[in-house]
Design a protein around this motif. Structure first.
Motif, PDB file in Angstrom:
ATOM      1  N   PHE A 292       0.857  -1.174   0.000  1.00 10.25           N
ATOM      2  CA  PHE A 292       0.000   0.000   0.000  1.00 10.25           C
ATOM      3  C   PHE A 292       0.900   1.233   0.000  1.00 10.25           C
ATOM      4  N   ILE A 293       0.399   2.325  -0.530  1.00  7.27           N
ATOM      5  CA  ILE A 293       1.149   3.575  -0.583  1.00  7.27           C
ATOM      6  C   ILE A 293       0.415   4.616   0.240  1.00  7.27           C
ATOM      7  N   ALA A 294       1.135   5.202   1.210  1.00  4.79           N
ATOM      8  CA  ALA A 294       0.530   6.220   2.063  1.00  4.79           C
ATOM      9  C   ALA A 294       0.637   7.605   1.447  1.00  4.79           C
ATOM     10  N   SER A 295       1.780   7.906   0.810  1.00  2.00           N
ATOM     11  CA  SER A 295       1.973   9.247   0.268  1.00  2.00           C
ATOM     12  C   SER A 295       3.003   9.219  -0.846  1.00  2.00           C
ATOM     13  N   LEU A 296       2.936  10.235  -1.700  1.00  2.00           N
ATOM     14  CA  LEU A 296       3.884  10.411  -2.792  1.00  2.00           C
ATOM     15  C   LEU A 296       4.391  11.844  -2.777  1.00  2.00           C
ATOM     16  N   GLY A 297       5.632  12.033  -3.217  1.00  2.00           N
ATOM     17  CA  GLY A 297       6.204  13.368  -3.341  1.00  2.00           C
ATOM     18  C   GLY A 297       6.933  13.503  -4.660  1.00  2.00           C
ATOM     19  N   THR A 298       6.833  14.665  -5.288  1.00  2.00           N
ATOM     20  CA  THR A 298       7.532  14.899  -6.550  1.00  2.00           C
ATOM     21  C   THR A 298       8.319  16.202  -6.464  1.00  2.00           C
ATOM     22  N   TYR A 299       9.393  16.259  -7.240  1.00  2.00           N
ATOM     23  CA  TYR A 299      10.203  17.482  -7.299  1.00  2.00           C
ATOM     24  C   TYR A 299      10.724  17.681  -8.712  1.00  2.00           C
TER      25      TYR A 299
ATOM     26  N   ARG B 251      13.252  19.779 -17.737  1.00  2.00           N
ATOM     27  CA  ARG B 251      13.925  20.499 -16.663  1.00  2.00           C
ATOM     28  C   ARG B 251      15.398  20.108 -16.611  1.00  2.00           C
ATOM     29  N   VAL B 252      16.215  21.046 -16.132  1.00  2.00           N
ATOM     30  CA  VAL B 252      17.643  20.788 -15.953  1.00  2.00           C
ATOM     31  C   VAL B 252      18.013  21.140 -14.514  1.00  2.00           C
ATOM     32  N   PRO B 253      18.974  20.418 -13.938  1.00  2.00           N
ATOM     33  CA  PRO B 253      19.381  20.748 -12.570  1.00  2.00           C
ATOM     34  C   PRO B 253      20.159  22.051 -12.529  1.00  2.00           C
ATOM     35  N   GLY B 254      20.037  22.783 -11.430  1.00  2.00           N
ATOM     36  CA  GLY B 254      20.850  23.969 -11.238  1.00  2.00           C
ATOM     37  C   GLY B 254      22.297  23.588 -10.983  1.00  2.00           C
ATOM     38  N   SER B 255      23.173  24.585 -10.981  1.00  2.00           N
ATOM     39  CA  SER B 255      24.597  24.314 -10.769  1.00  2.00           C
ATOM     40  C   SER B 255      24.875  23.758  -9.381  1.00  2.00           C
ATOM     41  N   ASP B 256      23.930  23.915  -8.455  1.00  2.00           N
ATOM     42  CA  ASP B 256      24.107  23.403  -7.096  1.00  2.00           C
ATOM     43  C   ASP B 256      23.235  22.177  -6.822  1.00  2.00           C
ATOM     44  N   GLU B 257      22.747  21.527  -7.871  1.00  2.00           N
ATOM     45  CA  GLU B 257      21.892  20.354  -7.699  1.00  2.00           C
ATOM     46  C   GLU B 257      22.531  19.126  -8.333  1.00  2.00           C
ATOM     47  N   ASP B 258      22.253  17.971  -7.748  1.00  2.00           N
ATOM     48  CA  ASP B 258      22.636  16.692  -8.335  1.00  2.00           C
ATOM     49  C   ASP B 258      21.581  15.664  -7.948  1.00  2.00           C
ATOM     50  N   ALA B 259      21.845  14.394  -8.231  1.00  2.00           N
ATOM     51  CA  ALA B 259      20.833  13.368  -7.980  1.00  2.00           C
ATOM     52  C   ALA B 259      20.482  13.257  -6.500  1.00  2.00           C
ATOM     53  N   VAL B 260      21.452  13.485  -5.617  1.00  2.00           N
ATOM     54  CA  VAL B 260      21.175  13.376  -4.182  1.00  2.00           C
ATOM     55  C   VAL B 260      20.267  14.509  -3.714  1.00  2.00           C
ATOM     56  N   THR B 261      20.548  15.741  -4.123  1.00  2.00           N
ATOM     57  CA  THR B 261      19.698  16.855  -3.674  1.00  2.00           C
ATOM     58  C   THR B 261      18.290  16.734  -4.251  1.00  2.00           C
ATOM     59  N   LEU B 262      18.164  16.248  -5.491  1.00  2.00           N
ATOM     60  CA  LEU B 262      16.831  16.027  -6.056  1.00  2.00           C
ATOM     61  C   LEU B 262      16.088  14.948  -5.278  1.00  2.00           C
ATOM     62  N   ALA B 263      16.806  13.868  -4.923  1.00  2.00           N
ATOM     63  CA  ALA B 263      16.182  12.782  -4.163  1.00  2.00           C
ATOM     64  C   ALA B 263      15.699  13.270  -2.801  1.00  2.00           C
ATOM     65  N   VAL B 264      16.485  14.115  -2.156  1.00  2.00           N
ATOM     66  CA  VAL B 264      16.092  14.645  -0.849  1.00  2.00           C
ATOM     67  C   VAL B 264      14.832  15.500  -0.971  1.00  2.00           C
ATOM     68  N   GLU B 265      14.754  16.331  -2.002  1.00  2.00           N
ATOM     69  CA  GLU B 265      13.563  17.169  -2.188  1.00  2.00           C
ATOM     70  C   GLU B 265      12.309  16.310  -2.353  1.00  2.00           C
ATOM     71  N   ALA B 266      12.376  15.296  -3.217  1.00  2.00           N
ATOM     72  CA  ALA B 266      11.209  14.439  -3.436  1.00  2.00           C
ATOM     73  C   ALA B 266      10.890  13.623  -2.189  1.00  2.00           C
ATOM     74  N   GLY B 267      11.936  13.110  -1.529  1.00  2.00           N
ATOM     75  CA  GLY B 267      11.714  12.311  -0.333  1.00  2.00           C
ATOM     76  C   GLY B 267      11.076  13.105   0.786  1.00  2.00           C
ATOM     77  N   ARG B 268      11.540  14.336   1.004  1.00  2.00           N
ATOM     78  CA  ARG B 268      10.949  15.166   2.056  1.00  2.00           C
ATOM     79  C   ARG B 268       9.504  15.530   1.716  1.00  2.00           C
ATOM     80  N   ALA B 269       9.214  15.705   0.434  1.00  2.00           N
ATOM     81  CA  ALA B 269       7.824  15.968   0.043  1.00  2.00           C
ATOM     82  C   ALA B 269       6.940  14.767   0.369  1.00  2.00           C
ATOM     83  N   ALA B 270       7.428  13.554   0.074  1.00  2.00           N
ATOM     84  CA  ALA B 270       6.641  12.353   0.361  1.00  2.00           C
ATOM     85  C   ALA B 270       6.460  12.137   1.859  1.00  2.00           C
ATOM     86  N   LEU B 271       7.444  12.572   2.652  1.00  2.00           N
ATOM     87  CA  LEU B 271       7.385  12.359   4.100  1.00  2.00           C
ATOM     88  C   LEU B 271       6.635  13.459   4.834  1.00  2.00           C
TER      89      LEU B 271
END
Length: 390
Positions: free
Chosen positions: A3-10, A20-40
């Motif tokens: 079952f899925i309780a929540s979803l987050g997107t970034y 979309r393109v990442p900013g000069s201060d973004e990479d896969a980890v920072t994108l993952a954190v943004e989506a993960g925090r949205a889901a949480l």
């Protein structure tokens, strides 16, 4: 069945609406954190994390410590870093246990999406899994990409043949291919997805939740295929998808990079990446960054506990730097942020907007960003995002 309780997107704010393109201060980890925090957001506990991508920055080492710190999760949690695209994300979801956070991340086009698996909410079940080999596009150990360049072969002997082998019903959504291909395969007009890789499956799932759609969701990558059936139920969807705009012009002056001190990196990691201040016994004041204190009697206090800091605040003062700095895109804006309710001010670089557009009194949130790459090591910290902190 999960079952899925929540979803987050970034989605990063830079680029075109459909790419979309990442900013000069973004990479896969920072994108993952943004989506993960949205889901949480306002969600339940997490016991393990699975991140699926082909773009993680550290290949010879682990990205787990930064990922858990940015998400604000216990450093003892299990983290699985999984290489793959849209099918791999659905594989991870269909076999996940309750309290698992699954994140899919891509950099071209850039985007990330996450789901929190629970024992209640939106019900899904596994529908199919087909592993076939048709390596039309490959990347070797040093990053060299070879593309066979035959889209017809990929479509007919990859996607279509795998769908036939899986004996599946007509999908409600297909992730991992372009909009036109997906529309040709689906029973009705499918959602238009901002990514083609690991995050695409979860973006499609979020769209199905928003639309109230049930049925088959298929993720494909070359000749590999996985499918789940969305049975029904409710899941919260939290989106961080600002409007797209062009990257601001900047200059990058070549020069000697500042070498990294791994000893200093290790000492500062917890407070800097977990966004925590030091609190000494007998005092209500917080120190950021954490530091030793000299008492009124001249004694040195070296013991403090780390306390989480608020991630929202107000610009106390700002300055835009136009003088070129070797290895750093200029111009850029620095701010001192008055964090909410704790009496702490923090110096941070501004992200997510053009330089010189932030004013005193602006509200925003503190977000994990890659502040530099030194000696090949990505160095993370927090930047001020002046968008709506809610």
């Amino acid at each position: 069945m999960p079952f899925i309780a929540s979803l987050g997107t970034y989605l990063p704010c830079w680029g075109a609406p459909r790419h979309r393109v990442p900013g000069s201060d973004e990479d896969a980890v920072t994108l993952a954190v943004e989506a993960g925090r949205a889901a949480l957001y306002d969600a339940g506990p997490v016991e393990r994390v699975v991140v699926v991508s082909r773009d993680l920055p550290l290949v010879g080492s682990s990205n787990a410590a930064v990922l858990l710190a940015g998400l604000g999760l216990d450093p003892e949690l299990e983290v699985i870093e999984r290489l793959g695209g849209a099918p791999a994300t659905l594989d991870a979801l269909s076999s996940a246990r309750s309290r698992t956070l699954i994140i899919g991340v891509d950099l071209d086009p850039a985007g990330a999406a996450a789901v929190l698996v629970s024992d209640h909410g939106l019900q899904i079940r596994i529908a199919a899994r087909v592993a076939r080999s048709l390596p039309v596009r490959t990347r070797n150990a040093i990053g060299t990409v070879h593309d066979y360049g035959d889209p017809r072969l990929l479509h007919e002997r990859g996607l279509v043949a795998s769908l036939a082998a899986a004996w599946l019903d007509t999908p409600a959504a297909v992730a991992g291919v372009g909009d036109k291909q997906a529309a040709d395969l689906c029973r009705s007009i499918p959602p238009s997805l901002p990514a083609l890789g690991a995050s695409a499956s979860l973006f499609a799932l979020a769209a199905m939740v928003d639309w109230g759609t049930t049925g088959l969701l298929v993720g494909v990558e070359q000749a590999g295929l996985s499918g789940i059936t969305v049975v029904g139920g409710h899941a919260a969807v939290h989106r961080r998808e600002p409007a797209a705009r062009d990257l601001p012009p900047s200059d990058l002056v070549p020069g000697s990079e500042i070498p990294i001190s791994l000893a200093a990196y290790e000492r500062a990691f917890e407070a800097k990446v977990r966004w925590e201040a030091g609190k000494h016994s007998g005092s209500e004041e917080l120190d950021f960054p954490p530091r030793y204190r000299v008492g009124e009697d001249g004694s040195l206090s070296t013991e403090y506990t780390l306390v989480p800091l608020p991630r929202t605040g107000t610009v106390y003062t700002e300055c835009t730097v136009a003088v070129p700095v070797p290895g750093l895109p200029t111009p850029y804006t620095l701010v001192i942020v008055e964090l909410d309710d704790v009496g702490v001010r923090a110096l941070a670089k501004v992200t997510g907007t053009d330089p010189g557009t932030v004013a005193i009194g602006d509200r925003g949130r503190m977000v994990l960003r890659r502040v530099a790459v030194r000696s090949g090591v990505p160095d993370y910290g927090y930047a001020f995002d002046p968008q709506d902190p809610t």
